[in-house]
Design an enzyme around this catalytic site. Sequence first.
Site, PDB file in Angstrom:
ATOM      1  N   CYS A  24       0.891  -1.161   0.000  1.00 42.63           N
ATOM      2  CA  CYS A  24       0.000   0.000   0.000  1.00 42.63           C
ATOM      3  C   CYS A  24       0.921   1.201   0.000  1.00 42.63           C
ATOM      4  O   CYS A  24       1.555   1.489   1.016  1.00 42.63           O
ATOM      5  CB  CYS A  24      -0.912   0.031   1.219  1.00 42.63           C
ATOM      6  SG  CYS A  24      -1.909   1.538   1.247  1.00 42.63           S
ATOM      7  N   CYS A  34      -0.503   4.159   2.504  1.00 44.65           N
ATOM      8  CA  CYS A  34      -0.456   3.998   3.964  1.00 44.65           C
ATOM      9  C   CYS A  34      -0.125   2.542   4.291  1.00 44.65           C
ATOM     10  O   CYS A  34       1.008   2.128   4.114  1.00 44.65           O
ATOM     11  CB  CYS A  34      -1.753   4.466   4.607  1.00 44.65           C
ATOM     12  SG  CYS A  34      -3.256   3.980   3.752  1.00 44.65           S
ATOM     13  N   SER A  35      -1.083   1.764   4.726  1.00 44.97           N
ATOM     14  CA  SER A  35      -0.752   0.392   5.115  1.00 44.97           C
ATOM     15  C   SER A  35      -1.952  -0.535   4.952  1.00 44.97           C
ATOM     16  O   SER A  35      -2.122  -1.465   5.744  1.00 44.97           O
ATOM     17  CB  SER A  35      -0.249   0.372   6.554  1.00 44.97           C
ATOM     18  OG  SER A  35      -1.234   0.950   7.390  1.00 44.97           O
ATOM     19  N   CYS A  36      -2.819  -0.300   3.945  1.00 48.83           N
ATOM     20  CA  CYS A  36      -3.994  -1.142   3.735  1.00 48.83           C
ATOM     21  C   CYS A  36      -3.559  -2.597   3.535  1.00 48.83           C
ATOM     22  O   CYS A  36      -2.559  -2.863   2.866  1.00 48.83           O
ATOM     23  CB  CYS A  36      -4.783  -0.659   2.521  1.00 48.83           C
ATOM     24  SG  CYS A  36      -5.344   1.039   2.714  1.00 48.83           S
TER      25      CYS A  36
HETATM   26 FE    FE Z   1      -3.261   1.979   2.982  1.00 48.23          FE
END
Ligand code: FE
Length: 195
Positions: A103, A106-108
Amino acid sequence: MSAGHDDALVSRRVRRLETLLEERGLLPAHALDEVIDAFLAEASPANGARVVARAWTDPGFRARLLADGTAAVAELGLSAGGVQPQRLRVVENTAAVHNVVVCTLCSCYPIRLLGPSPGWYKSEAYRSRVVREPRSVLAEFGLHLPADTEVTVWDSTSETRYMVLPRRPEGSGGLAEEDLAGLVTRNALIGTAEL
Ligand code: FE
């Protein structure tokens, strides 16, 4: 801004909001913790491994999984996770194509299927570099792909989460579905490892 800084900022905001809701009697004390604990208790890479083992042993399920990951994992009582509905797309590794998930924003991550994401997945270094130089990043994970293997990088969004369907290890022909699931690692589901 580093991911660690973002995390700290978000954590503070969430805690403040939680305190306000509790103080105004809008949320019973610790109610949010209980919801999160219940969610995390069901979030594990064992779920993703179960999906993969089913796909390896059931060609019909495999076809449905690749066509519509969201619907196929629901057959096993699973989802990508999260409060809002998220579409799951499963991408299959072959001799010709290797898939890896990131991602960049961000950090999906499909938490329900893979468990809480590792620190490196959220790091600025991984998020920026895996798109530009996937082979170098994979080599740092100990994964050296043949020169003629195509590497495809999938960028997650808030609506769509990705999971890799790794190649079934050679010599695993005689194993039962449950034992096959035991061979699947979290990093193989992200694409930073093979099996
Ligand atoms: Fe994300």
